[in-house]
Design a protein around this motif. Sequence first.
Motif, mmCIF file in Angstrom:
data_model
loop_
_atom_site.group_PDB
_atom_site.id
_atom_site.type_symbol
_atom_site.label_atom_id
_atom_site.label_comp_id
_atom_site.label_asym_id
_atom_site.label_seq_id
_atom_site.Cartn_x
_atom_site.Cartn_y
_atom_site.Cartn_z
ATOM 1 N N MET A 72 -6.430 12.510 4.124
ATOM 2 C CA MET A 72 -6.429 13.531 5.172
ATOM 3 C C MET A 72 -7.287 13.132 6.361
ATOM 4 O O MET A 72 -7.103 13.647 7.479
ATOM 5 C CB MET A 72 -6.902 14.867 4.589
ATOM 6 N N SER A 73 -8.211 12.217 6.162
ATOM 7 C CA SER A 73 -9.090 11.799 7.253
ATOM 8 C C SER A 73 -8.318 11.218 8.426
ATOM 9 O O SER A 73 -8.728 11.368 9.582
ATOM 10 C CB SER A 73 -10.115 10.786 6.740
ATOM 11 N N TYR A 76 -7.376 14.012 10.667
ATOM 12 C CA TYR A 76 -8.535 14.484 11.426
ATOM 13 C C TYR A 76 -8.929 13.498 12.522
ATOM 14 O O TYR A 76 -9.375 13.913 13.602
ATOM 15 C CB TYR A 76 -9.704 14.733 10.479
ATOM 16 N N GLU A 81 -4.713 19.069 12.301
ATOM 17 C CA GLU A 81 -4.998 19.985 11.202
ATOM 18 C C GLU A 81 -3.992 19.719 10.088
ATOM 19 O O GLU A 81 -2.792 19.564 10.340
ATOM 20 C CB GLU A 81 -4.875 21.440 11.660
ATOM 21 N N ALA A 114 -8.801 22.023 2.644
ATOM 22 C CA ALA A 114 -8.455 21.642 4.015
ATOM 23 C C ALA A 114 -7.550 22.668 4.695
ATOM 24 O O ALA A 114 -7.314 22.576 5.905
ATOM 25 C CB ALA A 114 -7.768 20.279 4.014
ATOM 26 N N GLY A 137 0.336 16.909 9.214
ATOM 27 C CA GLY A 137 -0.450 17.914 9.911
ATOM 28 C C GLY A 137 0.176 18.234 11.248
ATOM 29 O O GLY A 137 1.276 17.769 11.570
ATOM 30 N N LEU A 191 -14.888 16.639 3.597
ATOM 31 C CA LEU A 191 -13.807 16.569 4.572
ATOM 32 C C LEU A 191 -14.342 16.328 5.986
ATOM 33 O O LEU A 191 -15.441 16.765 6.328
ATOM 34 C CB LEU A 191 -13.006 17.869 4.569
ATOM 35 N N LYS A 193 -12.842 17.723 8.398
ATOM 36 C CA LYS A 193 -12.164 18.834 9.065
ATOM 37 C C LYS A 193 -13.012 19.455 10.173
ATOM 38 O O LYS A 193 -12.555 19.597 11.323
ATOM 39 C CB LYS A 193 -11.804 19.894 8.029
ATOM 40 N N THR A 194 -14.234 19.834 9.867
ATOM 41 C CA THR A 194 -15.085 20.481 10.861
ATOM 42 C C THR A 194 -15.415 19.523 11.997
ATOM 43 O O THR A 194 -15.396 19.907 13.180
ATOM 44 C CB THR A 194 -16.379 20.994 10.203
ATOM 45 N N ARG A 197 -12.409 19.291 14.362
ATOM 46 C CA ARG A 197 -12.225 20.502 15.165
ATOM 47 C C ARG A 197 -13.263 20.589 16.279
ATOM 48 O O ARG A 197 -12.933 20.879 17.436
ATOM 49 C CB ARG A 197 -12.315 21.735 14.252
#
Length: 329
Positions: A72-73, A76, A81, A114, A137, A191, A193-194, A197
């Motif tokens: 998933m990286s 990101y 997303e 995620a 994503g 993650l 994720k933050t 974003r």
Amino acid sequence: MGPEALAHVLRRLHEELPSRPHPAVLVGLEAPDDAAVYQLDEETALVQSVDFFPPVVDDPYAYGAIAAANAMSDIYAMGGEVRFALNLVAFPEGLDPEILVRILKGAAEKVREAGGVVLGGHTVSDREPKFGLAVTGIVHPQRILRKSGARPGDVLVLTKPLGSGVITTALKRDLARPEEVEEAMAWMMRLNKTAARLAVKSNAHAATDVTGFGLLGHAWEMVEASGVGLTLEVGRLPWMRGAQRCAEAEAFAGGLWRNRDFYRPHVALDPSIDERTEALLYDPQTSGGLLLAFAPRDAEAFLARMAEAGEPAWVIGRFEGEPGILVIP
């Protein structure tokens, strides 16, 4: 696959398959970015990537979660997303299937964290377990992060400490301490994720993540794509607990030396940088942090937002001069 072999394959593909870009393709094989991007409409583009590898830790659940976070990286790193993922499984026929249950559970729960969902996948038999995800994503077409946007005067920010490669290699050689492995697993399962974003919110100019080509390999990809040099400060680098000790034990993976051979011509080292430290800069990472280029004022805003969210980040260098990397104390 090492960086030199991969570069050869991609170069030959470009020669054998001349590019005929589809008008909806925003990022494809023509650029060394972290994921493909396909525009659906003015507000939405699909961003997609795939990644899988053999176990890096002994615990099946943690292995699945780490593999999922790593896959998933790439989403990101493009400012996207996560929406859904498909499992990719290679598994020995004689191995207890409950091990695979734990791997898949670890991955599914990490994808759920995620904000996405696992919708299926594919399995094959193999002598060695391998696992990963194909991840889809979304990203706004005007807010895609790429490797090529760093500008002179920008600072380089890293969002996870380094050392996962040398620690997991030490684990395989029975040289790692339990507390070192525990900390490394926690960072690898974390993650991006933050960070992604907040990077978009803070006007990041460029981004990538730190994985198999090590810090210097992925930093060079940004430098080459952006056409601007980088001064990297070793004294500012964050390290996982045990990274230096495992390096002293020479728990280096083979991929480290392939990285060094390929990227070393683009790197100038201050004479005070010793060989062990240089090796760590090429150490292949699993599920590493994001590398982000910001204007200095935007970097300050990003660091403040990350701190407020309980996330770490470190300024580790500055973009300036002609393409190349200068490593200083």
